[in-house]
Write an enzyme that holds these catalytic residues in place. Sequence first.
Site, PDB file in Angstrom:
ATOM      1  CE  LYS A   1      -1.894   1.540   4.016  1.00 40.17           C
ATOM      2  NZ  LYS A   1      -1.600   2.960   4.292  1.00 40.17           N
ATOM      3  CG  ASN A   2       2.274   2.734   3.630  1.00 41.63           C
ATOM      4  OD1 ASN A   2       1.103   3.071   3.417  1.00 41.63           O
ATOM      5  ND2 ASN A   2       2.732   2.464   4.835  1.00 41.63           N
TER       6      ASN A   2
ATOM      7  NE  ARG B   1       0.605  12.249   7.411  1.00 43.42           N
ATOM      8  CZ  ARG B   1       1.102  13.337   7.961  1.00 43.42           C
ATOM      9  NH1 ARG B   1       0.304  14.277   8.389  1.00 43.42           N
ATOM     10  NH2 ARG B   1       2.391  13.494   8.085  1.00 43.42           N
TER      11      ARG B   1
ATOM     12  CB  CYS C   1      -4.819   6.276  10.179  1.00 44.67           C
ATOM     13  SG  CYS C   1      -5.630   4.759   9.731  1.00 44.67           S
TER      14      CYS C   1
ATOM     15  NE  ARG D   1       0.310   9.932  10.364  1.00 44.12           N
ATOM     16  CZ  ARG D   1      -0.111   8.938   9.612  1.00 44.12           C
ATOM     17  NH1 ARG D   1      -1.361   8.614   9.608  1.00 44.12           N
ATOM     18  NH2 ARG D   1       0.725   8.286   8.838  1.00 44.12           N
TER      19      ARG D   1
ATOM     20  CG  ASP E   1       7.790  19.624  11.507  1.00 48.88           C
ATOM     21  OD1 ASP E   1       7.059  18.615  11.401  1.00 48.88           O
ATOM     22  OD2 ASP E   1       8.807  19.644  12.219  1.00 48.88           O
TER      23      ASP E   1
ATOM     24  CG  ASP F   1       2.269   0.976   9.676  1.00 52.20           C
ATOM     25  OD1 ASP F   1       1.765   1.794  10.459  1.00 52.20           O
ATOM     26  OD2 ASP F   1       2.564   1.271   8.506  1.00 52.20           O
TER      27      ASP F   1
ATOM     28  NE  ARG G   1      -7.316   4.732   5.379  1.00 46.25           N
ATOM     29  CZ  ARG G   1      -6.814   5.842   5.860  1.00 46.25           C
ATOM     30  NH1 ARG G   1      -7.371   6.408   6.891  1.00 46.25           N
ATOM     31  NH2 ARG G   1      -5.759   6.390   5.320  1.00 46.25           N
TER      32      ARG G   1
HETATM   33  C1  UD1 Z   1       4.311   6.420   6.852  1.00 42.69           C
HETATM   34  C2  UD1 Z   1       3.357   5.301   6.549  1.00 42.69           C
HETATM   35  C3  UD1 Z   1       2.700   4.798   7.815  1.00 42.69           C
HETATM   36  C4  UD1 Z   1       3.762   4.415   8.826  1.00 42.69           C
HETATM   37  C5  UD1 Z   1       4.750   5.557   9.045  1.00 42.69           C
HETATM   38  C6  UD1 Z   1       5.913   5.178   9.941  1.00 42.69           C
HETATM   39  C7  UD1 Z   1       2.620   5.913   4.331  1.00 42.69           C
HETATM   40  C8  UD1 Z   1       1.501   6.353   3.460  1.00 42.69           C
HETATM   41  N1  UD1 Z   1       2.340   5.789   5.627  1.00 42.69           N
HETATM   42  O1  UD1 Z   1       3.551   7.491   7.392  1.00 42.69           O
HETATM   43  O2  UD1 Z   1       1.910   3.662   7.507  1.00 42.69           O
HETATM   44  O3  UD1 Z   1       3.151   4.106  10.056  1.00 42.69           O
HETATM   45  O4  UD1 Z   1       5.288   5.967   7.767  1.00 42.69           O
HETATM   46  O5  UD1 Z   1       6.572   4.072   9.452  1.00 42.69           O
HETATM   47  O6  UD1 Z   1       3.701   5.619   3.851  1.00 42.69           O
HETATM   48  N2  UD1 Z   1       6.889  13.750  11.662  1.00 42.69           N
HETATM   49  C9  UD1 Z   1       7.190  15.034  12.017  1.00 42.69           C
HETATM   50  N3  UD1 Z   1       7.195  16.014  11.055  1.00 42.69           N
HETATM   51  C10 UD1 Z   1       6.932  15.728   9.743  1.00 42.69           C
HETATM   52  C11 UD1 Z   1       6.634  14.396   9.379  1.00 42.69           C
HETATM   53  C12 UD1 Z   1       6.619  13.426  10.371  1.00 42.69           C
HETATM   54  O7  UD1 Z   1       7.434  15.323  13.198  1.00 42.69           O
HETATM   55  O8  UD1 Z   1       6.971  16.637   8.913  1.00 42.69           O
HETATM   56  C13 UD1 Z   1       6.864  12.694  12.705  1.00 42.69           C
HETATM   57  C14 UD1 Z   1       5.480  12.052  12.868  1.00 42.69           C
HETATM   58  O9  UD1 Z   1       4.654  12.783  13.734  1.00 42.69           O
HETATM   59  C15 UD1 Z   1       5.831  10.688  13.423  1.00 42.69           C
HETATM   60  C16 UD1 Z   1       7.168  10.384  12.767  1.00 42.69           C
HETATM   61  O10 UD1 Z   1       7.670  11.626  12.274  1.00 42.69           O
HETATM   62  O11 UD1 Z   1       6.031  10.766  14.812  1.00 42.69           O
HETATM   63  C17 UD1 Z   1       7.077   9.382  11.631  1.00 42.69           C
HETATM   64  O12 UD1 Z   1       6.184   9.853  10.668  1.00 42.69           O
HETATM   65  P1  UD1 Z   1       6.417   9.536   9.112  1.00 42.69           P
HETATM   66  O13 UD1 Z   1       7.572   8.622   8.958  1.00 42.69           O
HETATM   67  O14 UD1 Z   1       6.432  10.829   8.397  1.00 42.69           O
HETATM   68  O15 UD1 Z   1       5.086   8.786   8.764  1.00 42.69           O
HETATM   69  P2  UD1 Z   1       4.179   8.941   7.490  1.00 42.69           P
HETATM   70  O16 UD1 Z   1       5.029   9.198   6.297  1.00 42.69           O
HETATM   71  O17 UD1 Z   1       3.072   9.872   7.794  1.00 42.69           O
END
Ligand code: UD1
Length: 417
Positions: free
Chosen positions: A22-23, A93, A117, A122, A125, A306, A398
């Site tokens: 999926k991702n 998302r 989700c 999330r 920044d 996950d 999903r």
């Molecule tokens: C992706 C996956 C999700 C998985 C996650 C972590 C997709 C579509 N989803 O989500 O299934 O659980 O990786 O493996 O690929 N963060 C910040 N600032 C940012 C971005 C992230 O502080 O700008 C923090 C988030 O709050 C979180 C951590 O970084 O605590 C990890 O998030 P991230 O790796 O970005 O997850 P996603 O890409 O949203």
Amino acid sequence: MGKLVVAGGSPLKGRVRVSGAKNAALAILCASVMAEGEVLLENIPEITDIQVMIDIIRCLGARIRWQENNSLHIQMPGRVEEMPPYEMVKKLRASNLLMGPMLARYGRVELSLPGGCNIGIRPMDLHFKGLAALGAELRLEKGVVKARAERLNGSRIYLDFPSVGATENIMMAACLAKGQTVIENVAKEPEVVDLANFLNCLGARVRGAGTDIIKIEGVDSLRECLRYSVIPDRIEAGTYMVAAAATGGDVRLENVIPLHVEPLSAKLREANVEVFEEGDVLHVRAREPLRPVDIKTMPYPGFPTDLQSQMMALLSTVKGTSMIVENIFENRFRVADELKRMGAKIKVEGRLAVVEGVPRLFGAKVKATDLRAGAALVVAGLMAEGETEISNVYYIDRGYHRLEEKLSSLGARVWRS
Ligand code: UD1
């Protein structure tokens, strides 16, 4: 909305084929927006997150059609007039992953801050910091991020946290930037590597995906890609592995890259489950008794957030005490309350959950609080005595392709009501 009913007590036995990731598929669909020519993607899971992403990209004027064997054909227009509406973007998302590709190819993007989700704050920044470093002008107006750039310029970017989404967004944008971009402290998840491979198939010049530093030499345009096959879904595979172990089962998973699930395989072995590889087949066989284990979620190659909820369900009937530390998303432990309704003994204190194994779980009415919580409740339902009725099934839809069909083929009794 529909409910999923799981009648517990049958060990999962047999073989099951894992779908495309999926991702990885979501990110690759977004990257396809940059291709000046046709794109054919194979091994795309037919799940609602993918369908929503297809609908969003169609709003941009793309022609997208399903073909045989879970393949998708995509053709983007030369110009984009419309931006996707809030009602669509809020459902997913991962729609934020369109930001980098849209900026890079069309010079502008307007996207509502995405939903998705319910697993934590999330923030975005790091995405914004990276895109701004490439020269994008970003502003937030009434919940809509508006970004512009004539042509992005390569830059050196350090991520404070190896965010998967930020790594992907910045990497995609940098492909069409002028000059070299170096991104440090990037995510090393297999989905990031798959995306980089796809970008290179379009003619991008990305090196280092899978390590801590990704270097990108910008090119002027990206071309067609007439065939790209997405990697298997390590989280779907992992969910079936946990379900097999939890039910005392014996399951062969086909279409798996064993290395990608190694963080889980290692934990399951520690818990006394047999896990062995036969090429791209992974064999999972439960042994008695299972042992408690401690888990800390970490960026890849650490234990994936996950799969944390599914393991919590499994550990809830393993005699002894297991400790789980959730380092990525703070809301993941909401599933503990649902598992407690089924008789589990779990104490949550901030980012720590202490699981005291009970002899058995009992079927109950529970609700999925997010996608992986839903998967965990399915695992719990398979282990429990009696019937478990899971509401909010849309979360599960999903991310799991043909869940009931696959579980039924393994001997489970699962149906919609
Ligand atoms: C992706 C996956 C999700 C998985 C996650 C972590 C997709 C579509 N989803 O989500 O299934 O659980 O990786 O493996 O690929 N963060 C910040 N600032 C940012 C971005 C992230 O502080 O700008 C923090 C988030 O709050 C979180 C951590 O970084 O605590 C990890 O998030 P991230 O790796 O970005 O997850 P996603 O890409 O949203």
